[in-house]
Motif scaffolding. Structure first.
Motif, PDB file in Angstrom:
ATOM      1  N   GLU A  33       6.496  54.199  32.796  1.00 43.64           N
ATOM      2  CA  GLU A  33       5.095  53.764  32.793  1.00 43.64           C
ATOM      3  C   GLU A  33       4.379  54.299  34.035  1.00 43.64           C
ATOM      4  O   GLU A  33       3.225  54.736  33.966  1.00 43.64           O
ATOM      5  CB  GLU A  33       5.046  52.234  32.761  1.00 43.64           C
ATOM      6  CG  GLU A  33       3.671  51.637  32.535  1.00 43.64           C
ATOM      7  CD  GLU A  33       3.715  50.121  32.489  1.00 43.64           C
ATOM      8  OE1 GLU A  33       2.717  49.520  32.074  1.00 43.64           O
ATOM      9  OE2 GLU A  33       4.750  49.525  32.874  1.00 43.64           O
ATOM     10  N   ASP A  77       3.352  57.861  33.679  1.00 44.48           N
ATOM     11  CA  ASP A  77       2.108  57.969  32.907  1.00 44.48           C
ATOM     12  C   ASP A  77       0.882  57.617  33.742  1.00 44.48           C
ATOM     13  O   ASP A  77      -0.185  58.217  33.577  1.00 44.48           O
ATOM     14  CB  ASP A  77       2.171  57.048  31.685  1.00 44.48           C
ATOM     15  CG  ASP A  77       2.992  57.638  30.543  1.00 44.48           C
ATOM     16  OD1 ASP A  77       3.482  58.767  30.684  1.00 44.48           O
ATOM     17  OD2 ASP A  77       3.137  56.956  29.504  1.00 44.48           O
ATOM     18  N   TRP A  78       1.019  56.640  34.623  1.00 43.94           N
ATOM     19  CA  TRP A  78      -0.128  56.263  35.472  1.00 43.94           C
ATOM     20  C   TRP A  78      -0.512  57.413  36.406  1.00 43.94           C
ATOM     21  O   TRP A  78      -1.681  57.751  36.544  1.00 43.94           O
ATOM     22  CB  TRP A  78       0.214  55.017  36.300  1.00 43.94           C
ATOM     23  CG  TRP A  78      -0.111  53.742  35.605  1.00 43.94           C
ATOM     24  CD1 TRP A  78       0.407  53.315  34.419  1.00 43.94           C
ATOM     25  CD2 TRP A  78      -1.029  52.745  36.023  1.00 43.94           C
ATOM     26  NE1 TRP A  78      -0.117  52.099  34.089  1.00 43.94           N
ATOM     27  CE2 TRP A  78      -1.000  51.715  35.047  1.00 43.94           C
ATOM     28  CE3 TRP A  78      -1.852  52.586  37.136  1.00 43.94           C
ATOM     29  CZ2 TRP A  78      -1.779  50.563  35.138  1.00 43.94           C
ATOM     30  CZ3 TRP A  78      -2.625  51.435  37.229  1.00 43.94           C
ATOM     31  CH2 TRP A  78      -2.596  50.443  36.255  1.00 43.94           C
ATOM     32  N   LEU A 116      -1.743  58.537  31.001  1.00 42.93           N
ATOM     33  CA  LEU A 116      -2.946  57.762  30.712  1.00 42.93           C
ATOM     34  C   LEU A 116      -4.179  58.636  30.501  1.00 42.93           C
ATOM     35  O   LEU A 116      -4.937  58.442  29.553  1.00 42.93           O
ATOM     36  CB  LEU A 116      -3.209  56.777  31.858  1.00 42.93           C
ATOM     37  CG  LEU A 116      -2.715  55.340  31.693  1.00 42.93           C
ATOM     38  CD1 LEU A 116      -2.928  54.573  32.985  1.00 42.93           C
ATOM     39  CD2 LEU A 116      -3.420  54.661  30.538  1.00 42.93           C
ATOM     40  N   ARG A 117      -4.391  59.591  31.387  1.00 43.31           N
ATOM     41  CA  ARG A 117      -5.640  60.351  31.306  1.00 43.31           C
ATOM     42  C   ARG A 117      -5.699  61.247  30.072  1.00 43.31           C
ATOM     43  O   ARG A 117      -6.777  61.613  29.610  1.00 43.31           O
ATOM     44  CB  ARG A 117      -5.837  61.183  32.578  1.00 43.31           C
ATOM     45  CG  ARG A 117      -4.881  62.348  32.754  1.00 43.31           C
ATOM     46  CD  ARG A 117      -5.288  63.195  33.961  1.00 43.31           C
ATOM     47  NE  ARG A 117      -4.456  64.363  34.111  1.00 43.31           N
ATOM     48  CZ  ARG A 117      -3.333  64.406  34.808  1.00 43.31           C
ATOM     49  NH1 ARG A 117      -2.908  63.330  35.456  1.00 43.31           N
ATOM     50  NH2 ARG A 117      -2.634  65.520  34.881  1.00 43.31           N
ATOM     51  N   TYR A 174      -1.296  55.915  24.200  1.00 43.45           N
ATOM     52  CA  TYR A 174      -2.429  55.075  24.591  1.00 43.45           C
ATOM     53  C   TYR A 174      -3.602  55.194  23.619  1.00 43.45           C
ATOM     54  O   TYR A 174      -4.683  54.662  23.880  1.00 43.45           O
ATOM     55  CB  TYR A 174      -2.882  55.436  26.013  1.00 43.45           C
ATOM     56  CG  TYR A 174      -1.766  55.291  27.021  1.00 43.45           C
ATOM     57  CD1 TYR A 174      -1.488  54.058  27.602  1.00 43.45           C
ATOM     58  CD2 TYR A 174      -0.962  56.374  27.369  1.00 43.45           C
ATOM     59  CE1 TYR A 174      -0.452  53.913  28.506  1.00 43.45           C
ATOM     60  CE2 TYR A 174       0.081  56.241  28.278  1.00 43.45           C
ATOM     61  CZ  TYR A 174       0.331  55.011  28.838  1.00 43.45           C
ATOM     62  OH  TYR A 174       1.357  54.857  29.730  1.00 43.45           O
ATOM     63  N   THR A 201      -7.708  50.901  27.728  1.00 42.04           N
ATOM     64  CA  THR A 201      -6.989  51.216  28.972  1.00 42.04           C
ATOM     65  C   THR A 201      -7.554  50.470  30.168  1.00 42.04           C
ATOM     66  O   THR A 201      -6.821  50.166  31.107  1.00 42.04           O
ATOM     67  CB  THR A 201      -7.009  52.733  29.233  1.00 42.04           C
ATOM     68  OG1 THR A 201      -8.354  53.209  29.224  1.00 42.04           O
ATOM     69  CG2 THR A 201      -6.196  53.471  28.175  1.00 42.04           C
ATOM     70  N   TYR A 210      -5.924  47.160  30.036  1.00 47.85           N
ATOM     71  CA  TYR A 210      -4.513  47.367  30.378  1.00 47.85           C
ATOM     72  C   TYR A 210      -4.337  47.501  31.890  1.00 47.85           C
ATOM     73  O   TYR A 210      -3.469  46.856  32.498  1.00 47.85           O
ATOM     74  CB  TYR A 210      -4.013  48.607  29.637  1.00 47.85           C
ATOM     75  CG  TYR A 210      -2.724  49.200  30.136  1.00 47.85           C
ATOM     76  CD1 TYR A 210      -1.552  48.463  30.198  1.00 47.85           C
ATOM     77  CD2 TYR A 210      -2.679  50.546  30.528  1.00 47.85           C
ATOM     78  CE1 TYR A 210      -0.373  49.032  30.641  1.00 47.85           C
ATOM     79  CE2 TYR A 210      -1.507  51.126  30.965  1.00 47.85           C
ATOM     80  CZ  TYR A 210      -0.351  50.370  31.020  1.00 47.85           C
ATOM     81  OH  TYR A 210       0.814  50.935  31.455  1.00 47.85           O
ATOM     82  N   LYS A 211      -5.184  48.303  32.526  1.00 44.79           N
ATOM     83  CA  LYS A 211      -5.101  48.471  33.974  1.00 44.79           C
ATOM     84  C   LYS A 211      -5.401  47.162  34.700  1.00 44.79           C
ATOM     85  O   LYS A 211      -4.753  46.821  35.697  1.00 44.79           O
ATOM     86  CB  LYS A 211      -6.073  49.560  34.433  1.00 44.79           C
ATOM     87  CG  LYS A 211      -5.680  50.967  34.026  1.00 44.79           C
ATOM     88  CD  LYS A 211      -6.735  51.967  34.507  1.00 44.79           C
ATOM     89  CE  LYS A 211      -6.371  53.384  34.144  1.00 44.79           C
ATOM     90  NZ  LYS A 211      -7.402  54.356  34.592  1.00 44.79           N
TER      91      LYS A 211
END
Length: 329
Positions: free
Chosen positions: A241, A244-245, A283-284, A292, A297, A300-301
């Protein structure tokens, strides 16, 4: 009510027994070592006292009352191997926790297979042997899994469940349900050396030891960095995870630099390169190790930030805010 049978009354067996009796289930804890009658009775008393001592420690910490300790201990039976066949004939869920000696496990499972019902679910807590190897030691390999508990077994939520190609999916489901019923958080993995956590932590611990060897930092500072940096971060975000961030491409370039400086053990995984080539950096991009697409998002953040603040508050490590900001509040 489900009764859990545990084979092996050493540290791991006692820890599992403690977890189950705290969680509300009766436990038959079987001392598999061959002893005389007097020695068996003395060891049973020793085991019960050791488990009672752990429960009393929680009373001192305000986590249990003495009445709750008494209820938990009433759920525990400690039996010698001699004469335990009657109890095993009614077993539904069994956990093996004997020392990591293959011949000892083979002998135990061969004996056990003749004592238990055909539909009994059997799990080894081994951290060494693959489930596919141990499943051959017992009649009915379809009922066999590995269930790796982390020490201390009564406190650590995670249990790594490993299945073989022969394991009946219903056995996996039943074991997961049993573990969740006492508050454990099981995860499932295939038959692979080191499961999930031991494989990752072996790499991390060896790297920490190398940094001491190289004089990168003191032992105390390395451990402090892990406690308040690595540990806190990955208690909120899993490793994948977190990739991904930050972005898989960031990991790729960081790995490229580190491998050039410190060696090929820092090379990035092929899947990181593949994701980068396909524009799936996290993520982006809307896709990385996780998908995602269609996900809020921002929400989620925000949830992950809230989780992080909760952990920081619990550990007393929440960032100190400027006095002017506090006054404005």
């Amino acid at each position: 009510m489900k009764t859990v049978h545990i084979l092996g009354a050493g540290r791991m067996g006692q820890g599992m027994a403690l977890a189950f009796i705290q969680g509300g289930l009766p436990v038959v804890l079987i001392d598999v070592k061959q002893r005389g009658p007097q020695a068996s009775a003395a060891y049973a008393d020793q085991v019960r006292e050791a488990i009672a001592r752990e429960l009393r420690a929680k009373v001192a910490l305000g986590r249990l009352t003495q009445a709750q300790v008494d209820i938990a201990l009433a759920r525990l039976s400690v039996l010698p191997r001699q004469g335990c066949e009657t109890a095993l004939a009614e077993a539904r869920y069994l956990f093996e926790g004997v020392p990591e000696v293959l011949e000892m496990k083979r002998e135990l499972f061969a004996w056990l297979g003749a004592c238990i019902p055909a539909d009994a679910r059997v799990a080894s807590t081994t951290s060494t042997f693959l489930v596919s190897e141990l499943a051959t030691c017992i009649s009915g390999p379809q009922r066999f899994i590995n269930a790796h508990w982390l020490n201390p077994a009564d406190l650590m939520p995670l249990v790594e469940v490993s299945r073989s190609d022969s394991t009946d999916p219903a056995v996996v489901s039943d074991m997961l349900e049993l573990l969740r019923s006492i508050g454990k958080v099981p995860v499932v993995c295939s038959a692979s050396p080191g499961y999930i956590v031991p494989r990752i932590q072996a790499q991390a611990m060896n790297e920490a030891a190398r940094m001491v060897e190289e004089g990168v930092a003191s032992t105390a500072d390395i451990d402090q960095a892990i406690r308040v940096g690595f540990g806190l971060r990955f208690a909120v975000l899993g490793l994948l995870e977190f990739i991904d961030w930050g972005g898989g491409d960031i990991l790729f370039y960081a790995s490229k630099y580190l491998s050039g400086q410190l060696g090929e053990r820092f090379d990035c995984a092929d899947i990181v390169r593949e994701n980068m080539a396909r524009g799936r950096n996290g993520l982006r991009d809307g896709q990385g190790f996780y998908d995602y697409a269609g996900r809020d998002t921002d929400a989620y953040k925000a949830q992950r930030m809230q989780d992080f603040f909760r952990l920081l508050d619990a550990t007393g490590l929440t960032a100190r805010f400027d006095q002017a900001l506090e006054n404005q509040g």
